[in-house]
Design an enzyme around this catalytic site. Structure first.
Site, PDB file in Angstrom:
ATOM      1  N   ARG A  42      -1.344  -0.948  -8.500  1.00 47.63           N
ATOM      2  CA  ARG A  42      -2.745  -0.655  -8.148  1.00 47.63           C
ATOM      3  C   ARG A  42      -2.861   0.869  -8.204  1.00 47.63           C
ATOM      4  O   ARG A  42      -2.157   1.572  -7.486  1.00 47.63           O
ATOM      5  CB  ARG A  42      -3.083  -1.125  -6.739  1.00 47.63           C
ATOM      6  CG  ARG A  42      -4.466  -0.607  -6.278  1.00 47.63           C
ATOM      7  CD  ARG A  42      -4.650  -0.627  -4.766  1.00 47.63           C
ATOM      8  NE  ARG A  42      -4.657  -1.964  -4.224  1.00 47.63           N
ATOM      9  CZ  ARG A  42      -4.327  -2.236  -2.949  1.00 47.63           C
ATOM     10  NH1 ARG A  42      -3.963  -1.274  -2.135  1.00 47.63           N
ATOM     11  NH2 ARG A  42      -4.335  -3.476  -2.521  1.00 47.63           N
ATOM     12  N   ASP A 101       0.848  -1.196   0.000  1.00 46.86           N
ATOM     13  CA  ASP A 101       0.000   0.000   0.000  1.00 46.86           C
ATOM     14  C   ASP A 101       0.885   1.249   0.000  1.00 46.86           C
ATOM     15  O   ASP A 101       2.028   1.211   0.447  1.00 46.86           O
ATOM     16  CB  ASP A 101      -0.853   0.052   1.281  1.00 46.86           C
ATOM     17  CG  ASP A 101      -2.013  -0.949   1.254  1.00 46.86           C
ATOM     18  OD1 ASP A 101      -2.251  -1.568   0.213  1.00 46.86           O
ATOM     19  OD2 ASP A 101      -2.667  -1.087   2.306  1.00 46.86           O
TER      20      ASP A 101
END
Ligand code: FDA
Length: 304
Positions: A181, A131
């Protein structure tokens, strides 16, 4: 109606967790966004998603730590998650936050911790998504990601469309052949580093999404915004990019209707599934993203 700023403020007041938890029905309500407090709860939620044709990514909830004991405990949690994924056969990878793995203690220490998880994922034939956190962490996060990508290959990164620097980072990462992502970005950033206007963030998201889709590498398009989803579908159709060549990603409990619709249309969809005891700040941030969700909470507390 309670404002976004008030909800973000409450999200940082960890001591309020115990107050909210004693409200009858509150814990039940958090289950809309959080799969539960332990791995088994998350596995139950992921099995249900898998049955609906949706894959998942485990997210063990936590925030930044300056304690080596806490970072070590998080590494062990993820090693256990990887074992449980293999043992149960659920279709899921894992997402990690580097500040939970010791980035605020020392970059080399964090690299060693993250390496243990990526190495274990490699053994289990699985994948780790790193992340992206707030902008002071971007450089260190990218350095750790690049090192591990070169060593193992089975690791991807998150890039945020709200940062000015992201296009340059994206070009570099595509040249490495790595998976991205793409999201809009969740932190409060100054105008010196991030587009201040939502319209600019959206325009950059579309531009970057198009670059990703054309790259021939398998990426994740992470958004609940129907306009971003429509732009992605349109671009893929126009360019002849197959539905199997990328995936949509959404957060557990947010726009479940849209996830099911996309899966039904034959798109690949992955839900990011948070679980753990440290659910309070995550839950409050989800309410802050859409203060109308507070009605959902109040309505259900009333029923409870
Ligand atoms: P936007 O915020 O513009 O919302 C568009 C619409 O989506 C809203 O009008 C509403 O209909 C719906 N919606 C959005 N949030 C909702 C909610 N909480 N409840 C109900 N409806 C809602 N960020 C980051 O900085 N680093 C990261 O690593 C990640 N990782 C990540 C993974 C995945 C799978 C997702 C989906 C998102 C992230 N994010 C993230 C968060 C991301 O940056 C962003 O803050 C949120 O996804 C909200 O942006 P949207 O693109 O959904 O659009």
């Amino acid at each position: 109606m309670i404002s976004r700023a008030a909800l973000l403020y409450l999200s940082q007041r960890h001591e309020l967790k115990s107050f909210f938890t004693i409200l009858p029905g509150f814990k039940q309500v958090t289950r809309r966004f959080i799969a539960g407090e332990n791995i088994d709860d998350a596995i139950i939620a992921i099995r249900e998603l898998n049955r609906a044709g949706i894959t998942a990514s485990f997210d063990h909830l936590g925030e930044s730590t300056t304690s080596e004991a806490e970072a070590e405990s998080d590494v062990r949690e993820y090693l256990h998650v990887l074992e449980r994924i293999e043992a149960t056969g659920v279709d899921s990878n894992v997402s990690v936050k580097l500040t939970q793995l010791g980035l605020d203690i020392d970059e080399g220490y964090c690299l060693r911790n993250t390496r243990r998880i990526v190495e274990a994922a490699k053994r289990h034939d699985n994948f780790v998504r790193i992340d992206m956190e707030d902008s002071p962490k971007t450089d260190a996060t990218l350095r750790i990601f690049k090192t591990l990508f070169k060593e193992f290959g089975n690791v991807g990164i998150v890039l945020q469309a709200y940062l000015y620097r992201t296009e340059a980072d994206l070009n570099e990462i595509l040249a490495m052949g790595a998976r991205v992502r793409l999201c809009k970005g969740a932190y409060k950033e100054p105008e010196t580093v991030a587009f201040p206007e939502k319209s600019e963030v959206d325009a950059n998201f579309i531009k970057l999404m198009q670059k990703l889709l054309k790259s021939g590498i398998y990426h994740g398009i992470a958004t609940h915004d129907e306009r971003m989803v429509a732009a992605t579908k349109d671009f893929a159709a126009r360019e002849g990019i197959s539905k199997d060549d990328f995936e949509f990603q959404m957060l557990y409990g947010v726009r479940r209707d849209l996830m099911l619709k996309l899966a039904g249309e034959g798109y690949r969809v992955r839900a990011y599934v948070p679980y753990g005891e440290y659910w309070y700040p995550y839950f409050m941030r989800r309410l802050a993203e859409r203060p109308a969700n507070v009605w959902f909470v109040l309505k259900n507390l009333w029923k409870g």
